[in-house]
Design a protein around this motif. Structure first.
Motif, short mmCIF file in Angstrom:
data_model
loop_
_atom_site.label_atom_id
_atom_site.label_comp_id
_atom_site.label_asym_id
_atom_site.label_seq_id
_atom_site.Cartn_x
_atom_site.Cartn_y
_atom_site.Cartn_z
N UNK A 133 -29.76 68.86 -11.53
CA UNK A 133 -30.10 67.67 -12.51
C UNK A 133 -30.59 68.86 -14.39
N UNK A 134 -30.13 70.45 -14.29
CA UNK A 134 -30.84 71.26 -15.34
C UNK A 134 -29.81 70.89 -16.67
N UNK A 135 -30.85 70.70 -17.89
CA UNK A 135 -30.14 70.47 -18.88
C UNK A 135 -28.96 71.30 -19.05
N UNK A 136 -29.18 72.69 -19.00
CA UNK A 136 -28.15 74.07 -18.83
C UNK A 136 -26.69 73.81 -18.05
N UNK A 137 -27.02 73.07 -17.01
CA UNK A 137 -26.09 72.72 -15.91
C UNK A 137 -25.15 71.60 -16.75
N UNK A 138 -25.56 70.59 -16.53
CA UNK A 138 -24.92 70.05 -18.24
C UNK A 138 -24.57 70.11 -18.76
N UNK A 139 -24.93 70.92 -20.02
CA UNK A 139 -23.62 71.39 -20.74
C UNK A 139 -23.05 72.08 -20.33
N UNK A 140 -22.98 72.83 -19.39
CA UNK A 140 -22.21 73.97 -19.17
C UNK A 140 -20.88 72.76 -18.62
N UNK A 141 -20.96 71.50 -18.07
CA UNK A 141 -20.36 71.06 -17.41
C UNK A 141 -19.69 70.08 -18.65
N UNK A 142 -20.77 70.00 -19.82
CA UNK A 142 -19.98 69.34 -21.36
C UNK A 142 -19.19 70.51 -21.44
N UNK A 143 -19.71 71.91 -21.73
CA UNK A 143 -18.69 72.62 -22.42
C UNK A 143 -17.35 72.97 -21.67
N UNK A 144 -16.86 73.10 -20.43
CA UNK A 144 -15.67 72.83 -19.81
C UNK A 144 -15.09 71.90 -20.85
N UNK A 146 -14.25 70.00 -23.04
CA UNK A 146 -14.57 70.59 -24.67
C UNK A 146 -13.25 71.84 -24.59
N UNK A 147 -13.51 72.22 -23.60
CA UNK A 147 -12.02 73.31 -23.75
C UNK A 147 -11.15 73.28 -23.84
N UNK A 148 -9.88 73.36 -25.02
CA UNK A 148 -8.44 73.32 -25.29
C UNK A 148 -8.02 73.33 -23.93
N UNK A 149 -7.94 74.16 -23.00
CA UNK A 149 -7.76 73.97 -21.57
C UNK A 149 -7.64 73.87 -20.69
N UNK A 150 -8.73 72.78 -20.75
CA UNK A 150 -9.14 71.78 -19.60
C UNK A 150 -8.32 70.57 -19.84
N UNK A 151 -7.59 69.73 -18.86
CA UNK A 151 -7.47 68.44 -18.91
C UNK A 151 -8.85 66.98 -18.77
N UNK A 152 -10.00 67.27 -17.92
CA UNK A 152 -10.02 66.53 -17.83
C UNK A 152 -10.98 67.36 -16.23
N UNK A 153 -13.02 67.30 -16.16
CA UNK A 153 -13.89 67.40 -15.63
C UNK A 153 -14.38 66.82 -14.62
N UNK A 154 -14.32 66.32 -13.22
CA UNK A 154 -14.28 65.47 -12.31
C UNK A 154 -15.94 66.15 -11.99
N UNK A 155 -17.45 65.23 -12.37
CA UNK A 155 -18.05 65.30 -11.55
C UNK A 155 -18.84 64.80 -10.08
#
Length: 298
Positions: A133-144, A146-155
């Motif tokens: 649950x590192x801040x870097x991992x959470x930031x990486x997931x949030x960056x995905x 926010x990407x225009x090619x991505x509809x949704x990210x399910x963690x």
């Protein structure tokens, strides 16, 4: 009289008292059994659910659902390059449809007959450390996200953490209820033991006249409370095991049953619950006779 002889005498007298006043003893035993059974049910359920959660945690994935025009191969390679990613698996719309029909054969008609593929492409990301649950991992997931090619990210780990919290709360509530019932059982046993002592006032008076010690006089009543608690705890564990086997027979037809019947309580946990019932019975007996002379009604 040796200690062993005294204990045997206590147990013999306690067994006689239980048989003589079996109706009142039944109430005490039943109260103990219900309270221990309730505690055992919540302990068993939470133990198996938590075990399943730990197994599921190792299988958790971060699933990135893509928009129709997204480049699946390029984005998969990009996702797999992150240092905390163990693997990134592309899932095309056709693959997603085949998975759906395999997992849900009764609903396969929902994804058949479309001019275009009804399910989106996705990337299944397996993490090197599923519990990270590192801040870097959470930031990486949030960056995905926010990407225009991505509809949704399910963690998957998000709902799993919520499930862990829910199980912990349910276990706390269950144990609190069991504790309340156990307190009521102590009170019930105390009343039963007190009533039994009143019924034996003449015998107690004779014992005191011939020089019997208080421990010798009270011992059978202490043993009676202990036996009532142990019997109640044993009945509770037998009932719990029967319910466990009944649910286990239905595990093939029910996901909930398969989760709840992964394992039964360990021998140590089972013995603890039985002894908990015995301890409650003994406490009730001691509390009922602690402050008063047994040959005195008040």
């Amino acid at each position: 009289m040796t200690l062993i002889q005294a204990v045997l005498y206590f147990l013999r007298e306690a067994a006689v008292n239980l048989l003589r006043s079996w109706k009142t003893s039944f109430v005490a035993v039943l109260t103990i059994a219900v309270s221990v059974l309730l505690g055992g049910v919540f302990l068993l359920a939470s133990h198996n659910v938590m075990g399943s959660i730990q197994r599921w945690r190792g299988e958790m994935r971060v699933v990135i659902y893509l928009r129709p025009a997204a480049d699946l191969a390029r984005l998969t390679a990009e996702a797999g390059a992150a240092p905390w990613v163990a693997s990134a698996t592309p899932v095309s719309p056709a693959d997603a449809r085949q998975r759906f029909t395999k997992v849900f054969p009764g609903l396969s008609g929902l994804v058949e007959g479309w001019d275009e593929e009804p399910l989106p492409a996705s990337i299944e990301v397996a993490l090197r450390d599923p519990s990270a649950q590192s801040p870097e991992l959470r930031a990486w997931i949030e960056s995905w996200r926010a990407r225009p090619e991505v509809e949704m990210v399910d963690d998957d780990r998000e709902w799993l953490g919520q499930l862990e919290t829910l199980v912990a709360v349910a276990r706390g509530i269950g144990l609190a209820l069991a504790g309340g019932l156990l307190g009521a059982a102590v009170f019930t046993i105390a009343s039963v033991i007190r009533l039994t002592a009143y019924l034996h006032q003449e015998e107690i008076s004779i014992l005191r006249l011939v020089g019997a010690t208080e421990f010798y006089i009270r011992g059978p009543f202490y043993a009676e409370g202990l036996l009532q608690g142990l019997i109640g705890g044993g009945v509770a564990m037998g009932t719990l095991y029967g319910l466990f086997r009944l649910a286990e027979a239905r595990k093939a037809a029910s996901l909930l049953a398969s989760v709840l019947t992964s394992d039964f309580l360990s021998p140590g946990q089972t013995a603890f619950l039985v002894l908990l019932g015995g301890g409650a019975g003994l406490i009730g007996a001691v509390a009922s006779l602690r402050r008063e002379r047994l040959d005195s009604p008040g």
